[in-house]
Design a protein around this motif. Structure first.
Motif, PDB file in Angstrom:
ATOM      1  N   UNK A 199      88.114  87.265  53.502  1.00  0.00           N
ATOM      2  CA  UNK A 199      87.299  86.386  52.657  1.00  0.00           C
ATOM      3  C   UNK A 199      85.800  86.518  52.946  1.00  0.00           C
ATOM      4  N   UNK A 200      85.428  87.530  53.690  1.00  0.00           N
ATOM      5  CA  UNK A 200      84.004  87.714  53.950  1.00  0.00           C
ATOM      6  C   UNK A 200      83.227  87.870  52.640  1.00  0.00           C
ATOM      7  N   UNK A 201      83.859  88.541  51.681  1.00  0.00           N
ATOM      8  CA  UNK A 201      83.199  88.754  50.387  1.00  0.00           C
ATOM      9  C   UNK A 201      83.581  87.715  49.349  1.00  0.00           C
ATOM     10  N   UNK A 202      83.908  86.516  49.794  1.00  0.00           N
ATOM     11  CA  UNK A 202      84.397  85.485  48.871  1.00  0.00           C
ATOM     12  C   UNK A 202      83.499  85.311  47.649  1.00  0.00           C
ATOM     13  N   UNK A 244      89.933  88.465  70.585  1.00  0.00           N
ATOM     14  CA  UNK A 244      89.756  88.584  69.127  1.00  0.00           C
ATOM     15  C   UNK A 244      88.264  88.513  68.773  1.00  0.00           C
ATOM     16  N   UNK A 245      87.566  87.594  69.425  1.00  0.00           N
ATOM     17  CA  UNK A 245      86.129  87.456  69.141  1.00  0.00           C
ATOM     18  C   UNK A 245      85.341  88.699  69.545  1.00  0.00           C
ATOM     19  N   UNK A 246      85.808  89.341  70.618  1.00  0.00           N
ATOM     20  CA  UNK A 246      85.127  90.574  71.029  1.00  0.00           C
ATOM     21  C   UNK A 246      85.367  91.709  70.036  1.00  0.00           C
ATOM     22  N   UNK A 247      86.580  91.701  69.436  1.00  0.00           N
ATOM     23  CA  UNK A 247      86.955  92.799  68.535  1.00  0.00           C
ATOM     24  C   UNK A 247      86.460  92.591  67.105  1.00  0.00           C
ATOM     25  N   UNK A 263      80.103  83.103  59.147  1.00  0.00           N
ATOM     26  CA  UNK A 263      78.819  82.425  58.912  1.00  0.00           C
ATOM     27  C   UNK A 263      78.376  82.534  57.458  1.00  0.00           C
ATOM     28  N   UNK A 264      77.926  81.417  56.939  1.00  0.00           N
ATOM     29  CA  UNK A 264      77.401  81.312  55.569  1.00  0.00           C
ATOM     30  C   UNK A 264      78.455  81.528  54.483  1.00  0.00           C
ATOM     31  N   UNK A 265      79.707  81.689  54.868  1.00  0.00           N
ATOM     32  CA  UNK A 265      80.744  81.891  53.842  1.00  0.00           C
ATOM     33  C   UNK A 265      81.780  80.765  53.868  1.00  0.00           C
ATOM     34  N   UNK A 266      82.409  80.587  55.004  1.00  0.00           N
ATOM     35  CA  UNK A 266      83.435  79.546  55.073  1.00  0.00           C
ATOM     36  C   UNK A 266      83.752  79.144  56.507  1.00  0.00           C
ATOM     37  N   UNK A 300      82.553  90.015  62.406  1.00  0.00           N
ATOM     38  CA  UNK A 300      82.191  89.289  61.173  1.00  0.00           C
ATOM     39  C   UNK A 300      82.538  87.808  61.236  1.00  0.00           C
ATOM     40  N   UNK A 301      83.401  87.433  62.188  1.00  0.00           N
ATOM     41  CA  UNK A 301      83.849  86.034  62.225  1.00  0.00           C
ATOM     42  C   UNK A 301      83.969  85.568  63.665  1.00  0.00           C
ATOM     43  N   UNK A 302      84.033  84.249  63.822  1.00  0.00           N
ATOM     44  CA  UNK A 302      84.229  83.677  65.156  1.00  0.00           C
ATOM     45  C   UNK A 302      85.402  82.699  65.081  1.00  0.00           C
ATOM     46  N   UNK A 303      86.180  82.700  66.150  1.00  0.00           N
ATOM     47  CA  UNK A 303      87.320  81.781  66.203  1.00  0.00           C
ATOM     48  C   UNK A 303      87.268  81.031  67.524  1.00  0.00           C
TER      49      UNK A 303
END
Ligand SMILES: [Zn+2]
Length: 284
Positions: A244-247, A141-144, A172-175, A147-150
């Motif tokens: 939620x990237x654009x929260x 999932x992290x490779x695909x 990062x910087x969002x939530x 925008x986010x890391x899990x």
């Protein structure tokens, strides 16, 4: 001249009852985050004092006169109802969480409801995700997803898994979001138990709550989603969280504002419609 209660008065009373009961209904999911140790007759640890107060507050609300009165009226109304109406409170509440005010324009009526859902359909991988496959899934999932890391989260380095598994999801910087997973009794697949959002740099545990109202509101919204879909998969939840990237920049698709007029909160509701996510304020 008027001797009977006017329809307007009874409607206002009904709206007031619905309002207090809806309010209570949406407080309940937040209690799912409270660790069960709080219910044991052992001394309360200082770290759990906040949770204890939260639990007690909800207890006080349930015992309060407006709630008891609303419940009494609802029970009497149900007893008088001969239509065997077996309503689904979840569905009813989703459909009309807020009553339209008299001077509001057209209320939101679930435009194109057929293609609207809380979660998009799973793409190609329909296999239930097992606990054994989780680590590999997270790695892929992290490779695909850029925008986010899990990653898998443990309270301590040596902690044994036990029944619950927790993922830590970060944009990062969002939530930052803790997703607590449990095993489905039906097919041993991992399903989402609780979801709690925090500011990206808050140092909190999964069962706690953010200090910021926007993340508290987001946690409540995510809890509603999980409550509506109790067996939601890990894959679906991670998909929602990416939305939620654009929260803090996405505009509400109803009022077209970023910050709501009430509370000045960004749109924390995400609805899957026509193949994309739509942002909305809780009250819009
Ligand atoms: Zn809005």
């Amino acid at each position: 001249m008027q001797t009977e209660e006017s329809p307007h008065t009874s409607l206002t009373a009904l709206q007031a009852h619905l309002h207090v009961l809806s309010d209570l209904y949406y407080r309940i999911p937040a209690l799912r985050h409270i660790p069960p140790v709080l219910l044991k007759p052992s001394p309360i640890s200082p770290t759990l004092r906040e949770e204890f107060h939260k639990l007690r507050d909800v207890g006080d609300i349930i015992r309060s006169h407006p709630i008891q009165e609303a419940l009494r009226v609802a029970r009497d109304s149900l007893n008088l109802d001969s239509s065997q109406l077996n309503s689904n409170p979840r569905r009813e509440n989703r459909k009309r969480r807020r009553l339209p005010s008299p001077d509001s324009p057209q209320p939101y009526v679930g435009i194109q409801r057929r293609s609207t859902s809380l979660f998009p359909p799973l793409e190609d991988d329909h296999d239930p995700l097992t606990k054994e496959a989780l680590a590999e899934y997270v790695c892929q999932w992290n490779q695909d997803h850029k925008i986010a890391k899990t990653h898998l989260w443990r309270r301590t380095r040596d902690q044994e898994d036990g029944q619950l598994t927790t993922l830590r999801f970060i944009i990062p910087d969002v939530l930052m979001v803790y997703v607590t997973l449990a095993l489905s009794t039906a097919n041993a697949a991992l399903v989402v138990e609780t979801v709690t959002a925090f500011a990206p740099r808050e140092k909190k545990f999964p069962h706690s709550q953010s200090d910021y109202i926007v993340y508290q509101t987001l946690s409540q919204q995510l809890a509603r989603m999980v409550q509506s879909y109790p067996s939601v998969s890990v894959q679906s939840m991670l998909g929602v969280l990416c939305a939620y990237k654009g929260l803090f920049v996405d505009r509400c698709t109803v009022c077209e504002r970023v910050l709501s007029t009430e509370g000045h909160i960004p749109p924390v509701v995400r609805i899957w419609r026509e193949g994309q996510w739509w942002a909305r304020h809780v009250g819009c």
